[in-house]
Design a protein around this motif. Structure first.
Motif, PDB file in Angstrom:
ATOM      1  N   SER A 185     -17.710  24.753 -20.010  1.00  0.00           N
ATOM      2  CA  SER A 185     -17.694  23.861 -18.862  1.00  0.00           C
ATOM      3  C   SER A 185     -16.385  24.023 -18.079  1.00  0.00           C
ATOM      4  CB  SER A 185     -17.891  22.432 -19.366  1.00  0.00           C
ATOM      5  OG  SER A 185     -17.583  21.508 -18.387  1.00  0.00           O
ATOM      6  N   MET A 186     -15.252  24.134 -18.805  1.00  0.00           N
ATOM      7  CA  MET A 186     -13.958  24.349 -18.126  1.00  0.00           C
ATOM      8  C   MET A 186     -13.994  25.661 -17.345  1.00  0.00           C
ATOM      9  SD  MET A 186     -11.352  23.114 -21.163  1.00  0.00           S
ATOM     10  CE  MET A 186      -9.806  23.495 -20.329  1.00  0.00           C
TER      11      MET A 186
ATOM     12  N   THR B  91     -16.528  25.140 -14.182  1.00  0.00           N
ATOM     13  CA  THR B  91     -16.239  24.147 -13.140  1.00  0.00           C
ATOM     14  C   THR B  91     -14.755  24.014 -12.803  1.00  0.00           C
ATOM     15  OG1 THR B  91     -15.928  22.334 -14.709  1.00  0.00           O
ATOM     16  CG2 THR B  91     -18.193  22.745 -13.987  1.00  0.00           C
TER      17      THR B  91
ATOM     18  N   ASP C 144     -15.229  14.562 -21.966  1.00  0.00           N
ATOM     19  CA  ASP C 144     -16.025  13.395 -21.568  1.00  0.00           C
ATOM     20  C   ASP C 144     -17.471  13.797 -21.296  1.00  0.00           C
ATOM     21  OD1 ASP C 144     -13.839  11.817 -21.795  1.00  0.00           O
ATOM     22  OD2 ASP C 144     -13.392  11.689 -19.651  1.00  0.00           O
ATOM     23  N   GLU C 145     -17.640  14.928 -20.624  1.00  0.00           N
ATOM     24  CA  GLU C 145     -18.996  15.397 -20.320  1.00  0.00           C
ATOM     25  C   GLU C 145     -19.750  15.716 -21.623  1.00  0.00           C
ATOM     26  OE1 GLU C 145     -19.115  19.146 -18.283  1.00  0.00           O
ATOM     27  OE2 GLU C 145     -21.273  18.986 -17.853  1.00  0.00           O
TER      28      GLU C 145
ATOM     29  N   ALA D   8     -12.770  22.370 -14.624  1.00  0.00           N
ATOM     30  CA  ALA D   8     -12.352  21.055 -15.159  1.00  0.00           C
ATOM     31  C   ALA D   8     -11.265  21.224 -16.211  1.00  0.00           C
ATOM     32  CB  ALA D   8     -13.561  20.361 -15.799  1.00  0.00           C
ATOM     33  N   GLY D   9     -10.500  20.142 -16.428  1.00  0.00           N
ATOM     34  CA  GLY D   9      -9.520  20.121 -17.510  1.00  0.00           C
ATOM     35  C   GLY D   9     -10.202  19.747 -18.817  1.00  0.00           C
TER      36      GLY D   9
ATOM     37  N   ALA E 109      -6.651  23.729 -17.612  1.00  0.00           N
ATOM     38  CA  ALA E 109      -7.392  24.334 -16.494  1.00  0.00           C
ATOM     39  C   ALA E 109      -6.612  25.534 -15.956  1.00  0.00           C
ATOM     40  CB  ALA E 109      -7.609  23.277 -15.401  1.00  0.00           C
TER      41      ALA E 109
ATOM     42  N   GLU F 230     -11.710  16.027 -19.062  1.00  0.00           N
ATOM     43  CA  GLU F 230     -12.936  15.847 -18.266  1.00  0.00           C
ATOM     44  C   GLU F 230     -14.133  16.528 -18.954  1.00  0.00           C
ATOM     45  OE1 GLU F 230     -14.088  17.092 -13.757  1.00  0.00           O
ATOM     46  OE2 GLU F 230     -11.962  17.127 -14.274  1.00  0.00           O
ATOM     47  N   ALA F 231     -13.896  17.740 -19.442  1.00  0.00           N
ATOM     48  CA  ALA F 231     -14.984  18.487 -20.103  1.00  0.00           C
ATOM     49  C   ALA F 231     -15.385  17.800 -21.415  1.00  0.00           C
ATOM     50  CB  ALA F 231     -14.550  19.926 -20.370  1.00  0.00           C
TER      51      ALA F 231
END
Ligand code: NDP
Ligand code: HSE
Length: 435
Positions: free
Chosen positions: A171-172, A175, A184-185, A177-178, A236, A181-182
């Motif tokens: 995911s990082m 997208t 949390d997803e 993302a840090g 990131a 955040e990843a």
């Protein structure tokens, strides 16, 4: 389908994510399983913590909280353990094995911490110990290592064996993302557990690495022998830097045999995040999938890929082991016993040859590059590439090294930290594959 042979009787310890799917598949595939084994399977009891809990259509009379009592019953042939943890699972399984009962377990934590006790109990009781589900869920991986490759010499196993962290890093990568955040997803989508420590700090992967190394190198390797570094420090910016170099970052488990500093054959086992080129077979393994790349002298390169977690995929591996154990009981044969004859020593991480990607913020003035290069030379670390980008008075240097012992690389980083001209070391990542 009828069978003349008496039923093979199963005791199930645990009926959670994996156990409930084992029960479902045993029920739904009963006729096929009977035909494949040559006798029916009969589930005689299920041990859980909370017997009063609603569990679909499973007969409530099967449940008990007395797991040890269930294991000891005379009418139990095969014990299936999908509880997890070290105790009381170790006590239950050693009791079963010593009594000659076959064991099927998915318990990577126990196998990695104290597999020796289980293997010794299996030898003592003349019993089968199967654990395909303990590493990489549904992927048939341990049986190939334990049987198919026993005529060959495995030299290296490189794997993505943790689905949660692979989801986060994928995911990082996709997208930008840090880590937070990843994560949390991953939690929202049900990949990460409420407490993700075992996954993100690499404990889960280290347990699996120990099991893989033990099988690959015919040597007892425990979780304590595995060098472990989690992936919470991957930023990131690291991922962006990896992308610029045509790479991505994965949490890898790497088990390798080879000579140590004195030339003696040894085994190194490590888990850490690493940059790998996008052309590497593991780079394209996305989402929560697992993949393991095995290199053997005669077979060459082999790749195993699939779902490494989840109730149904993991239950598939458990069912495969149940069928094998049941067949052995009917035909009076045994599973291959533990093969640990090689007794190879464990090579410390400092002696593992690896490569580093180091990102430094330095003062942008004359002689800085020469000073930095001098530190690498002092520790006999050869620089492969240097990239510099300026930011007013400062510059960012991204240095990738050639292979060197990890201890030399670590000492290089320590010395760099003490230089006045180095403002900060933004990141240090290991590099694997032909970057
Ligand atoms: P769960 O937490 O979902 O289930 C654990 C089960 O064990 C529950 O049924 C629980 O009872 C029971 N249990 C816990 N303590 C006791 C006890 N003292 N006595 C009797 N029963 C007990 O775990 P999972 O199904 O996810 O995992 C099981 C094993 O499989 C672990 O070793 C895990 O590492 C391994 N594994 C799991 C994978 C996955 O994707 N989930 C993948 C690969 C391996 P109750 O239901 O009453 O709470
Ligand atoms: N937490 C593990 C993972 C489950 O994410 O891969 C399978 O062992």
């Amino acid at each position: 389908m009828s069978s003349e042979k008496p039923a093979v009787r199963l005791a199930l310890l645990g009926c959670g994510t994996v156990g409930s799917e084992v029960v479902r598949l045993l029920h739904e595939q009963a006729a096929d399983l009977t035909a494949r084994i040559g006798a029916p399977l009969e589930l005689v009891g299920i041990a859980v913590r909370r017997p009063g809990r609603q569990r679909g259509t499973i007969d409530p009379a099967l449940f008990t909280t007395d797991a040890l009592g269930l294991v000891k019953r005379d009418d139990v042939d095969v014990v299936i353990e999908v509880v997890g943890g070290i105790e009381p699972s170790r006590t239950w399984l050693t009791e079963a094995l010593r009594a000659g009962k076959s064991v099927v377990t998915a318990n990577k934590a126990l196998l990695a911490e104290d597999g020796a006790t289980l293997h010794d109990a299996a030898a003592e009781g003349g019993a089968d110990l199967y654990y395909e589900a303990a590493v990489a869920g549904a992927i048939p991986l341990l049986r190939p290592l334990r049987e198919s490759l026993h005529g060959d010499r495995v030299t290296r196993v490189t794997g993505i064996v943790n689905g949660t962290t692979n989801f986060i890093l994928s995911s990082m990568d996709a997208t930008g993302a840090g880590f937070g955040e990843a994560l949390d997803e991953a939690t929202e989508l049900g990949y990460a557990e409420a407490d993700p420590t075992a996954d993100v700090e690499g404990f889960d992967a280290a347990a699996k690495a120990a099991i893989l190394a033990s099988l690959a190198f015919h040597t007892r390797v425990t979780a304590a022998d595995v060098f472990r570094e989690g992936m919470t420090g991957v930023t990131a910016a690291d991922m962006a830097s990896a992308k610029e170099m045509g790479c991505t970052i994965k949490l890898l488990c790497i088990a390798q045999r080879g000579p140590d500093s004195t030339g003696n054959e040894s085994v190194s086992v490590r888990v850490h995040p690493a940059m790998i080129p996008r052309s590497h077979p593991l780079a394209g393994v996305g989402d929560a999938f697992n993949a393991v790349f095995v290199e053997a002298e005669a077979a060459g390169q082999l790749m195993f890929y699939g779902r490494g977690a989840g109730g149904t995929p993991t239950a598939s591996a458990v069912l495969g082991d149940i069928v094998a154990a049941a067949r052995n009981r009917i035909s009076g044969t045994r599973a291959p016993s533990e093969s640990s004859y090689a007794h190879l020593p464990i090579r410390p991480i400092g002696e593992s040859v690896t490569r580093y990607h180091i990102s430094l913020d330095v003062a942008d003035r004359q002689g800085v590059l020469a000073t930095v290069a001098g530190v690498f030379a002092k520790h006999e670390v050869s620089i492969a590439t240097v990239r510099q980008s300026g930011r007013e008075e400062d510059a960012t240097l991204v240095i990738v090294t050639h292979g060197a012992p990890d201890a030399n690389l670590a000492a290089t980083v320590e010395d760099l930290r003490s230089l006045d001209i180095v403002r900060s070391i933004a990141s240090v990542l290991r590099v694997e594959g032909g970057v």
